[in-house]
Design an enzyme around this catalytic site. Structure first.
Site, PDB file in Angstrom:
ATOM      1  N   ASP A 120       0.874  -1.187   0.000  1.00  0.00           N
ATOM      2  CA  ASP A 120       0.000   0.000   0.000  1.00  0.00           C
ATOM      3  C   ASP A 120       0.909   1.234   0.000  1.00  0.00           C
ATOM      4  O   ASP A 120       1.932   1.261   0.681  1.00  0.00           O
ATOM      5  CB  ASP A 120      -0.916   0.037   1.224  1.00  0.00           C
ATOM      6  CG  ASP A 120      -2.202   0.808   0.946  1.00  0.00           C
ATOM      7  OD1 ASP A 120      -3.301   0.254   1.151  1.00  0.00           O
ATOM      8  OD2 ASP A 120      -2.095   1.983   0.488  1.00  0.00           O
ATOM      9  N   LEU A 172     -10.984   4.971   8.731  1.00  0.00           N
ATOM     10  CA  LEU A 172     -11.164   4.237   9.997  1.00  0.00           C
ATOM     11  C   LEU A 172     -12.549   3.615  10.145  1.00  0.00           C
ATOM     12  O   LEU A 172     -12.764   2.750  10.979  1.00  0.00           O
ATOM     13  CB  LEU A 172     -10.865   5.167  11.184  1.00  0.00           C
ATOM     14  CG  LEU A 172      -9.429   5.705  11.230  1.00  0.00           C
ATOM     15  CD1 LEU A 172      -9.216   6.545  12.490  1.00  0.00           C
ATOM     16  CD2 LEU A 172      -8.410   4.566  11.217  1.00  0.00           C
ATOM     17  N   GLN A 173     -13.490   4.063   9.332  1.00  0.00           N
ATOM     18  CA  GLN A 173     -14.856   3.498   9.372  1.00  0.00           C
ATOM     19  C   GLN A 173     -14.852   2.028   8.962  1.00  0.00           C
ATOM     20  O   GLN A 173     -15.764   1.283   9.264  1.00  0.00           O
ATOM     21  CB  GLN A 173     -15.733   4.363   8.440  1.00  0.00           C
ATOM     22  CG  GLN A 173     -17.071   3.801   8.051  1.00  0.00           C
ATOM     23  CD  GLN A 173     -17.075   3.306   6.602  1.00  0.00           C
ATOM     24  OE1 GLN A 173     -16.008   3.145   6.003  1.00  0.00           O
ATOM     25  NE2 GLN A 173     -18.262   3.076   6.051  1.00  0.00           N
ATOM     26  N   CYS A 201     -12.017 -12.811 -18.526  1.00  0.00           N
ATOM     27  CA  CYS A 201     -12.954 -13.747 -19.169  1.00  0.00           C
ATOM     28  C   CYS A 201     -14.376 -13.221 -19.023  1.00  0.00           C
ATOM     29  O   CYS A 201     -15.221 -13.430 -19.882  1.00  0.00           O
ATOM     30  CB  CYS A 201     -12.887 -15.128 -18.515  1.00  0.00           C
ATOM     31  SG  CYS A 201     -11.394 -16.052 -18.895  1.00  0.00           S
ATOM     32  N   CYS A 225     -15.799   4.193  -4.265  1.00  0.00           N
ATOM     33  CA  CYS A 225     -16.283   4.198  -2.886  1.00  0.00           C
ATOM     34  C   CYS A 225     -16.424   5.617  -2.355  1.00  0.00           C
ATOM     35  O   CYS A 225     -17.368   5.938  -1.639  1.00  0.00           O
ATOM     36  CB  CYS A 225     -15.322   3.457  -1.970  1.00  0.00           C
ATOM     37  SG  CYS A 225     -15.366   1.695  -2.209  1.00  0.00           S
TER      38      CYS A 225
END
Lengths: 271, 775
Positions: free
Chosen positions: A61, A70-71, A173, A187
């Site tokens: 990362d 943090l949620q 595929c 998101c």
């Protein structure tokens, strides 16, 4: 490998299982799993795999911990705000289980570095939050023949599939490539129920453990769809596509390349 | 001519009582007062098996030494016509089976048999099975002496003791009159060979042989014992089996597994110790009696003017010579051992009119009519010609022996009888000659060897084969099986052939005299190949109308017994106890504790002959049979009183304060169960008398050991597993476990994961558990 008495106690609930036993736990301790993304999916996967005694876990990362993470990204605490996600996650993993080795890779995976990173692992967990990265992982695992498990979460929905490259259906595929920019919100735009990462990330960890043990049936040639509001799981059977641009009969993708990232996602995906 | 009606084998009084008590058991079962498992535990040792078709039963009538009187056969035939399907089946162990009997008729059949002086008691289950003997005993010119009276004497002795019906598994005994071993004594649990030494009659004795899973020949345990000691030997081996057989694993329970576990020397030593004990104690019950059958069935002197007729040459294969020149044995090679009730009556009539009034059964599923006077042979053959079955054996063909197979047996994979018929048809079609020297073909529908494929000159063992993702019936072809007084040699597998191709293979092999292992191996290789697109009939078993599958296969009934019933209750008690620990709600916990206590209290009552269903009666019987004699702690009485009070809504509002006592009680009941012997007596002593018992460690070589004293659940289980994974598969680990939860849980958990618990013995206040790693 000779387990110490403490290790035997630590892993006793595994050893009791007929399908695991001492030999299975030893396999877990020699397994090497890479988790891409220390976020909503990667956090629970990392903690469970550490607890399970997966001997070597790599975590990738490039981000630092932000208060909006943090949620759902349960590897990180409020006190970790601003810290590197890979360091924050590695600390929690080692605290749970000092037996294991955690490799941190603070970088953004791209076509020019991904092959080198995944080379040292037997199984890859895709815990990323964007299509470009997901297809890059799919392609890289195909070229290096690594088993991996895909997952994605958005709003109240999740999906997941395990790929044994060259043997079972891959992401291309089914989808060919990423959707056109703007067709699917991210998101940050659409929102996501925090526990979704827990559900899907834990299922991804389960696939990694099964793969290491050689037990059970992996979620291959099937796309698992989960909806939290209906609490419904649905396994959609899929199969290898002969016109898949990656693993079909006449592939058009023959080396790694980066897919375009929608502009609005840049902040999410890159530091 | 008049014949004696005294039965060959005298039914002991205890068997008589059990048969007469059976009707009430059936009635109680039909009233719903006992569950199917409990009823099965009574039914199977009575010699009554459920067939593959639901609700139909087979009654297996045991014939001592395979011998029956004509009036007994007439009775069997009549019972089959009245209550069954009118077809009788002669088994490879010399029994006769009545098929397709509805459950409500089984008491009539059993009582009808008893009236005729015969019985099916011990025909199934973990019992002393039919004691078999040479089918030509008393007649065969080759025999050393008549062994049939000794087989009968041993059977009568063992049958009178109820302990003979609760062994770890079945106990098969056989007597052969010479080295040829027609009775298959060299592969029996206990096998006797007639021998004479300095003019004295005696036996060479083999033990612990057996076919089926992990087949093996027996080992010699006595080079020579006088005939009078045969019963003592049989009793000593029964005790070795009872004490050392593994009741926890049906598949490894037969006597040969005791031998495999202990080795020849330790096994013989155990046997010798038991024999010394038997002799010191003397035989219990009625003393064995040996009644001379040769004298009783001696052929009468023939008048000199009677002339001996020539028999048609094509019927020579139905005539065997006897010791006495003036008489012969008439042999009926029944196809598949089957004969209709009408035919059986004709055979009985023939034996009465032209023979000695005595009929025998053979290990090759034939009927023998003894002492047919040569002078009357033509007349006797004329009677035989009237039978329906005559046409099937008028030509001499190689004998084909088959087990019941998948048509009726729940274990069967293949339709072995269908294949046997197809092979016989191929022999007829190609006119393959049988008679003296022709190989016997033995077919079993599964690896359990009921057809004796391991000892056939040619053996066939049913199995399923996969081809293009479909199942097809196939058989392993084996060759070279030999039995003799020099020990048995088991047939060796040569390859797997689809069932469809076997008739042509065998017809070709026998016709061309290519039945040796090498020739056969080549033929098997040729026939093993399945064509790329096989004809559809490859996927159909012989006589089947639907494609081959393994549907309907289930666990066998053979091992059903009292022990299974007790185990069911103990499991229930343990599981309720476990649930009680996982809930917090006081009422639910009390409920689970009550159920645990009830199941524990009920579990052992069956051995005291108590069968009650009302809860207060269960507790009353439990108090009487187990608390009062001190088998369980006297403190249990308070627990029971409170439990009943709680149940009836009295002053006791919770049972949680008794959780620990109930746990201890379940543990004690489990220990008592583990200590049961075949007489259904506890080897443990009542609590009051309990003293520090010395540890009894087996005679086996030093095994790996893990001392888990003081290690709590489940870490003791984890550590036992770790230790087990460190030894090789097949090796033995000894684990020391504490009393209570550890001994209650760990052995069961290990067994559940597929390991073999060899023994659990008291050890310095703890328990020594011997475990064999099996995977």
């Amino acid at each position: 490998m000779e387990l110490t008495d403490t290790q035997i106690e630590r892993y006793s609930r595994h050893i009791i299982l007929e399908e695991v036993g001492l030999a299975g736990q030893e396999r877990l301790l020699s397994a090497r799993v890479l988790i891409v993304g220390a976020g909503g999916l990667g956090s629970p996967a990392a903690l469970y795999l550490a607890a399970a005694g997966i001997g070597t876990i790599g975590i990738v990362d490039a981000d630092t911990v932000d208060i909006t993470n943090l949620q759902r990204q349960i590897a990180h605490r409020t006190a970790d705000l601003g810290r590197e996600k890979v360091i924050s996650a590695a600390e929690k993993m080692s605290a749970i289980n000092p037996d294991i080795t955690v490799n941190t890779h603070r970088l953004f995976l791209q076509a020019d570095n991904i092959a080198e990173v995944i080379d040292g692992y037997d199984f890859v967990i895709d815990g990323t939050d964007n299509f470009a990265a997901k297809f890059l992982i799919n392609d890289a695992c195909h070229f290096s023949r690594k088993a991996y498990v895909h997952a994605g979460i958005l709003r109240f929905d999740g999906q997941m599939m395990t790929v044994l490259p060259g043997e079972t259906a891959c992401l291309r595929c089914i989808f060919g490539g990423p959707p056109p920019p703007g067709a699917v919100p991210s998101c940050s735009q659409a929102g996501v129920l925090g526990v979704l990462g827990g559900v899907l990330g834990t299922l991804q960890a389960t696939e990694a453990v099964k793969h290491a043990l050689g037990q059970g049936t992996l979620l291959t040639n099937a796309l698992l769809k989960y909806n939290a509001l209906d609490l419904s799981f649905r396994k959609v059977p899929v199969r290898r596509n002969p016109i898949c641009p990656l693993c079909g009969d006449a592939p058009t993708i023959t080396d790694l390349h980066d897919e375009a990232l929608p502009v609005c996602d840049l902040k999410e995906a890159r530091p | 001519m008049s014949h004696s009606t005294e039965p060959i084998l005298h039914i002991p009084q205890s068997v008589r009582e059990d048969v007469l008590a059976y009707r009430e058991k059936v009635a109680a079962y039909r009233r719903g007062e006992s569950n199917p498992t409990a009823f099965k535990a009574y039914r199977v040792p009575m010699g009554i098996y459920e067939q593959r078709t639901d609700g139909r039963f087979m009654v297996r009538v045991r014939l001592g030494a395979g011998l029956a009187l004509p009036q007994q056969l007439t009775r069997i035939a009549a019972l089959s016509q009245a209550h069954g399907n009118g077809v009788l089946h002669v088994t490879t162990r010399q029994d006769i089976q009545i098929h397709d009997v509805p459950i409500e008729s089984t008491p009539d059949v059993l009582e009808g048999l008893l009236d005729g002086g015969i019985s099916s008691r011990g025909g199934g289950g973990n019992t002393v099975r039919n004691v078999s003997a040479c089918p030509r005993a008393g007649r065969c010119p080759q025999e050393r002496f008549d062994v049939a009276p000794h087989a009968i004497s041993v059977a009568e002795y063992l049958l009178q003791h109820r302990s003979s019906f609760n062994l770890p598994r079945k106990y098969k005994i056989a007597f052969s009159g010479c080295g040829t071993d027609c009775a298959l004594a060299s592969v029996a649990d206990l096998g006797f060979f007639a021998k004479t030494r300095d003019g004295e009659q005696g036996f060479l004795v083999y033990a612990a042989g057996g076919l089926g899973g992990s087949p093996r020949g027996g080992i010699v345990i006595e080079e020579f014992i006088p005939v009078a000691e045969a019963v003592e030997v049989a009793e000593a081996i029964r005790r070795v089996f009872d004490k050392n057989g593994d009741r926890t694993n049906k598949n490894r329970a037969r006597l040969r597994f005791v031998l495999n576990r202990l080795g020849d020397n330790a096994f013989k030593k155990l046997y010798q110790e038991e024999l010394v004990a038997v002799r010191a104690e003397g035989l219990a019950g009625d003393p064995p009696s040996v009644r001379d059958l040769e004298a009783r069935f001696a052929p009468q002197t023939v008048l000199s003017e009677a002339h001996i007729e020539d028999v048609q040459p094509d019927l020579q294969h139905l005539i065997w010579p006897e010791k006495a020149a003036e008489s012969v044995t008439l042999r009926l090679p029944l196809p598949l051992g089957d004969i209709s009730a009408e035919d059986l009556e004709l055979v009985a009539h023939l034996a009465k009119k032209h023979g000695l009034g005595l009929v025998g059964t053979t290990q090759e599923q034939e009927l023998l009519v003894y002492g047919v006077r040569r002078a009357e042979l033509a007349a006797a053959l004329a009677v035989l010609r009237e039978t329906i079955v005559f046409s099937s054996f008028r030509n001499a063909r190689p004998r084909v022996v088959a087990c019941a197979g998948a048509s009726t047996c729940k274990l069967g994979l293949c339709l072995s009888r269908g294949l046997a018929s197809a092979i016989s048809a191929a022999f007829d079609a190609q006119d393959v000659a049988g008679g003296e020297g022709a190989p016997v073909i033995r077919i079993s529908g599964c690896p359990n060897s009921c057809g004796g494929h391991h000892i056939g000159a040619i053996g066939l063992e049913g199995r399923a084969q996969r081809h293009n993702g479909r199942l097809l019936p196939a058989y392993v072809v084996l060759a070279g099986g030999v039995v003799s007084e020099d020990g048995a040699q088991l047939a060796q597998p040569l390859g797997v052939v689809p069932a469809r191709r076997l008739p042509e293979l065998l017809a070709a092999a026998v016709k061309q005299g290519m039945t040796g292992a090498e020739d056969l191996r080549r033929l098997v290789a040729e026939h093993a190949v399945i064509p790329p697109n096989p004809p559809e009939d490859y996927f159909y078993d012989f006589g089947a109308e639907v494609p081959f599958s393994l549907a309907g296969r289930g666990p066998g009934e053979c091992g059903a017994g009292v022990f299974d019933v007790i185990q069911l209750d103990i499991r229930e008690a343990a599981s309720a106890l476990r649930s009680s620990k996982t809930v917090l709600d006081d009422r639910v916990r009390s409920e689970e504790l009550y159920m645990s206590l009830l199941a524990a209290a009920r579990s052992l009552l069956v051995i005291f002959g108590v069968e009650v269903t009302k809860e207060h009666l269960i507790f009353a019987a439990f108090d009487r049979e187990l608390i009062t004699p001190g088998w369980v702690s006297a403190a249990s009485r308070n627990v029971v009183a409170d439990a009943l009070d709680w149940r009836l809504g009295g002053e006791t509002k919770s049972l949680v304060q008794h959780a620990e006592s109930i746990g201890e009680l379940v543990a004690r009941i489990t220990d008592l169960f583990g200590s049961l012997d075949a007489n259904l007596k506890f080897r443990l002593t009542p609590l009051a008398e309990e003293t520090a018992a010395a540890p009894s460690v087996g005679a086996e070589k030093a095994a790996a050991r893990a001392d888990l004293s003081g290690v709590l659940c489940p870490m003791n289980f984890v550590k036992a597993k770790v230790a087990l994974e460190k030894i090789s598969i097949g090796s033995v680990l000894e684990v020391i476990l504490d009393d209570g939860e550890p001994i209650q849980n760990v052995p069961g958990s290990l067994a559940e994961q597929g390991h073999e618990i060899i023994s659990v013995t008291p050890f310095e206040g703890r328990h020594l558990v011997r475990i064999r790693r099996l995977k």
